[in-house]
Write a protein that holds these residues in place. Structure first.
Motif, PDB file in Angstrom:
ATOM      1  N   HIS A 185      38.581  40.091  47.880  1.00  0.00           N
ATOM      2  CA  HIS A 185      39.139  40.885  46.800  1.00  0.00           C
ATOM      3  C   HIS A 185      40.575  40.439  46.557  1.00  0.00           C
ATOM      4  CE1 HIS A 185      36.050  44.356  46.982  1.00  0.00           C
ATOM      5  NE2 HIS A 185      35.577  43.329  47.682  1.00  0.00           N
ATOM      6  N   ILE A 186      41.025  40.608  45.341  1.00  0.00           N
ATOM      7  CA  ILE A 186      42.358  40.156  44.947  1.00  0.00           C
ATOM      8  C   ILE A 186      43.250  41.363  44.721  1.00  0.00           C
ATOM      9  CG2 ILE A 186      43.695  38.795  43.308  1.00  0.00           C
ATOM     10  CD1 ILE A 186      41.604  37.168  44.902  1.00  0.00           C
ATOM     11  N   GLY A 187      44.403  41.365  45.385  1.00  0.00           N
ATOM     12  CA  GLY A 187      45.406  42.396  45.155  1.00  0.00           C
ATOM     13  C   GLY A 187      46.490  41.890  44.229  1.00  0.00           C
ATOM     14  N   GLY A 188      47.320  42.799  43.760  1.00  0.00           N
ATOM     15  CA  GLY A 188      48.410  42.411  42.863  1.00  0.00           C
ATOM     16  C   GLY A 188      48.456  43.315  41.652  1.00  0.00           C
ATOM     17  N   SER A 189      49.552  43.244  40.935  1.00  0.00           N
ATOM     18  CA  SER A 189      49.729  44.115  39.771  1.00  0.00           C
ATOM     19  C   SER A 189      50.192  43.315  38.553  1.00  0.00           C
ATOM     20  CB  SER A 189      50.737  45.224  40.086  1.00  0.00           C
ATOM     21  OG  SER A 189      51.956  44.678  40.548  1.00  0.00           O
ATOM     22  N   SER A 190      49.787  42.050  38.495  1.00  0.00           N
ATOM     23  CA  SER A 190      50.202  41.185  37.398  1.00  0.00           C
ATOM     24  C   SER A 190      48.984  40.653  36.655  1.00  0.00           C
ATOM     25  CB  SER A 190      51.008  39.994  37.934  1.00  0.00           C
ATOM     26  OG  SER A 190      50.165  39.147  38.711  1.00  0.00           O
ATOM     27  N   ARG A 191      49.210  40.120  35.478  1.00  0.00           N
ATOM     28  CA  ARG A 191      48.117  39.521  34.718  1.00  0.00           C
ATOM     29  C   ARG A 191      47.633  38.243  35.377  1.00  0.00           C
ATOM     30  NH1 ARG A 191      49.367  40.982  28.316  1.00  0.00           N
ATOM     31  NH2 ARG A 191      49.843  43.189  28.738  1.00  0.00           N
ATOM     32  N   ALA A 192      48.524  37.554  36.095  1.00  0.00           N
ATOM     33  CA  ALA A 192      48.089  36.376  36.857  1.00  0.00           C
ATOM     34  C   ALA A 192      47.084  36.787  37.934  1.00  0.00           C
ATOM     35  CB  ALA A 192      49.294  35.687  37.490  1.00  0.00           C
ATOM     36  N   ALA A 193      47.328  37.919  38.585  1.00  0.00           N
ATOM     37  CA  ALA A 193      46.384  38.414  39.586  1.00  0.00           C
ATOM     38  C   ALA A 193      45.051  38.750  38.936  1.00  0.00           C
ATOM     39  CB  ALA A 193      46.961  39.642  40.283  1.00  0.00           C
ATOM     40  N   ALA A 194      45.084  39.343  37.758  1.00  0.00           N
ATOM     41  CA  ALA A 194      43.849  39.680  37.050  1.00  0.00           C
ATOM     42  C   ALA A 194      43.049  38.427  36.716  1.00  0.00           C
ATOM     43  CB  ALA A 194      44.174  40.460  35.783  1.00  0.00           C
ATOM     44  N   ARG A 195      43.738  37.378  36.292  1.00  0.00           N
ATOM     45  CA  ARG A 195      43.025  36.117  36.010  1.00  0.00           C
ATOM     46  C   ARG A 195      42.441  35.522  37.291  1.00  0.00           C
ATOM     47  NH1 ARG A 195      47.293  35.704  32.134  1.00  0.00           N
ATOM     48  NH2 ARG A 195      48.660  34.728  33.670  1.00  0.00           N
ATOM     49  N   ARG A 196      43.155  35.661  38.409  1.00  0.00           N
ATOM     50  CA  ARG A 196      42.637  35.167  39.693  1.00  0.00           C
ATOM     51  C   ARG A 196      41.357  35.924  40.063  1.00  0.00           C
ATOM     52  NH1 ARG A 196      47.071  35.165  41.980  1.00  0.00           N
ATOM     53  NH2 ARG A 196      47.410  32.932  41.741  1.00  0.00           N
ATOM     54  N   VAL A 197      41.339  37.208  39.786  1.00  0.00           N
ATOM     55  CA  VAL A 197      40.122  37.996  40.008  1.00  0.00           C
ATOM     56  C   VAL A 197      38.961  37.403  39.228  1.00  0.00           C
ATOM     57  CG1 VAL A 197      39.031  40.243  39.657  1.00  0.00           C
ATOM     58  CG2 VAL A 197      41.388  40.130  40.472  1.00  0.00           C
ATOM     59  N   GLY A 198      39.183  37.139  37.955  1.00  0.00           N
ATOM     60  CA  GLY A 198      38.111  36.616  37.126  1.00  0.00           C
ATOM     61  C   GLY A 198      37.604  35.271  37.591  1.00  0.00           C
ATOM     62  N   ARG A 199      38.498  34.416  38.055  1.00  0.00           N
ATOM     63  CA  ARG A 199      38.096  33.072  38.477  1.00  0.00           C
ATOM     64  C   ARG A 199      37.475  33.053  39.860  1.00  0.00           C
ATOM     65  NH1 ARG A 199      43.291  31.791  36.283  1.00  0.00           N
ATOM     66  NH2 ARG A 199      44.113  31.767  38.420  1.00  0.00           N
ATOM     67  N   ARG A 200      37.986  33.912  40.778  1.00  0.00           N
ATOM     68  CA  ARG A 200      37.596  33.758  42.182  1.00  0.00           C
ATOM     69  C   ARG A 200      37.283  35.054  42.909  1.00  0.00           C
ATOM     70  NH1 ARG A 200      41.134  29.502  41.253  1.00  0.00           N
ATOM     71  NH2 ARG A 200      40.530  27.507  42.215  1.00  0.00           N
ATOM     72  N   PHE A 242      42.005  44.889  43.430  1.00  0.00           N
ATOM     73  CA  PHE A 242      42.701  46.017  44.035  1.00  0.00           C
ATOM     74  C   PHE A 242      44.144  45.981  43.553  1.00  0.00           C
ATOM     75  CE2 PHE A 242      43.303  48.334  48.403  1.00  0.00           C
ATOM     76  CZ  PHE A 242      43.937  49.382  47.745  1.00  0.00           C
ATOM     77  N   PRO A 243      44.392  46.423  42.316  1.00  0.00           N
ATOM     78  CA  PRO A 243      45.752  46.367  41.781  1.00  0.00           C
ATOM     79  C   PRO A 243      46.631  47.451  42.363  1.00  0.00           C
ATOM     80  CG  PRO A 243      44.311  47.417  40.201  1.00  0.00           C
ATOM     81  CD  PRO A 243      43.437  46.976  41.345  1.00  0.00           C
ATOM     82  N   GLY A 244      47.894  47.122  42.567  1.00  0.00           N
ATOM     83  CA  GLY A 244      48.874  48.110  43.001  1.00  0.00           C
ATOM     84  C   GLY A 244      49.878  48.320  41.892  1.00  0.00           C
ATOM     85  N   GLY A 245      51.081  48.676  42.274  1.00  0.00           N
ATOM     86  CA  GLY A 245      52.154  48.775  41.299  1.00  0.00           C
ATOM     87  C   GLY A 245      52.114  50.044  40.471  1.00  0.00           C
ATOM     88  N   ALA A 246      53.255  50.343  39.858  1.00  0.00           N
ATOM     89  CA  ALA A 246      53.383  51.525  39.002  1.00  0.00           C
ATOM     90  C   ALA A 246      53.105  51.127  37.553  1.00  0.00           C
ATOM     91  CB  ALA A 246      54.776  52.126  39.149  1.00  0.00           C
ATOM     92  N   LEU A 247      51.851  50.794  37.279  1.00  0.00           N
ATOM     93  CA  LEU A 247      51.457  50.358  35.947  1.00  0.00           C
ATOM     94  C   LEU A 247      50.987  51.546  35.118  1.00  0.00           C
ATOM     95  CD1 LEU A 247      49.334  47.231  36.949  1.00  0.00           C
ATOM     96  CD2 LEU A 247      51.763  47.297  36.362  1.00  0.00           C
TER      97      LEU A 247
END
Length: 284
Positions: free
Chosen positions: A181-196, A201-206
């Motif tokens: 699973h991929i963590g992070g709160s950025s759009r780069a993390a979201a793209r990493r989720v899609g690819r791999r 599991f996003p964090g951050g105060a979004l």
């Protein structure tokens, strides 16, 4: 909806009896999984957002802790939230993860990886902070290749890692590869989720709009990569006192797992909060 509990040694301590008692109680209450975070090293002046992280916080190694917990439990799944993947060599990490999975009879199934936000950690392990995203992508590919490879060995020639005809045994317990699973709160993390990623599991105060944008970006990137977006799990942090209505709102957003943490380090208080949550959501 699946429900998980997080144990943070920096705030709850590293006493082995407390850790095992916490894990056993969570398991008895019906929680699906237990998560631990990671910080490899800290140092004076390390900042997380606007807050300085005290360098004396005892962040124990999450994989060692999970292996310890596995020996004291029977069912609960094991997770990281998050493991700082760029700072681990994937050949060694693949072996460690597969070993925990075998010894726990298939419970090392919620590995969540992130990039880390502290440049000093990167320097400490000789990693270029600016390349940690590419390094993490490559590390995921390396681990999956090693897990799937046979006796003839597998080869890899990348920007950061290269090897020829390596075999890595034991294999994960009954599967070709462990979920990542991929963590992070950025759009780069979201793209990493899609690819791999097998999950996000996003964090951050979004705000809710940005969360929706990132999840849709993960799904569209998965389609572009020829992957099925419906297989991506969606995990979110919640509160141990959250209501049924709040969980229903998460479910409406596509969330498939909620991770909560006790608000106290006192063992009796932790037990009460865990038990109350389990009763509220009929986990037993």
């Amino acid at each position: 909806m699946k429900f998980a509990i997080s144990y943070n040694t920096a705030f709850y301590g590293v006493d082995p009896d407390r850790i095992t008692a916490f894990a056993r109680h969570a398991e008895d209450c019906g929680f699906e999984s237990l998560y631990l975070p990671e910080h490899i090293v800290l140092y004076p002046g390390a900042m997380f957002g606007a807050h300085e992280i005290p360098p004396s916080l005892p962040y124990a190694d999450p994989l060692d802790c999970l292996s310890f917990v596995a020996a004291a439990t029977r069912r609960i799944l094991l997770g990281t939230g998050v493991l700082l993947l760029p700072y681990h060599h994937p050949v060694i990490l693949a072996k460690r993860l597969a070993t925990i999975d075998v010894l726990s009879k298939g419970r090392m199934r919620l590995l969540t990886v992130g990039l880390g936000a502290l440049p000093g950690q990167a320097r400490a392990v000789g990693v270029d902070f600016s390349t940690r995203g590419r390094r993490a992508d490559e590390a995921i590919d390396v681990m999956r290749l090693l897990w799937a490879g046979g006796e003839d060995g597998v080869s890899f020639d990348g920007e950061f890692f290269a090897f020829d005809r390596l075999s890595s045994f034991p294999k994960p317990y009954g599967v070709d590869h462990l979920p990542i699973h991929i963590g992070g709160s950025s759009r780069a993390a979201a793209r990493r989720v899609g690819r791999r990623g097998d999950g996000y599991f996003p964090g951050g105060a979004l705000d809710q709009n940005e969360r929706a944008v990132q999840m849709e970006l993960a799904r569209s990137t998965a389609i572009e990569a020829g992957r099925d977006p419906e297989t991506i799990e969606y995990t979110r942090w919640g509160a141990v006192n959250m209501t049924v209505e709040q969980v229903e709102a998460f479910a409406a957003q596509g969330v498939t797992r909620v991770v909560v943490s006790p608000t106290t380090a006192e063992p009796g208080g932790q037990r009460d909060e865990i038990s109350a949550f389990a009763e509220r959501f009929s986990l037993r």
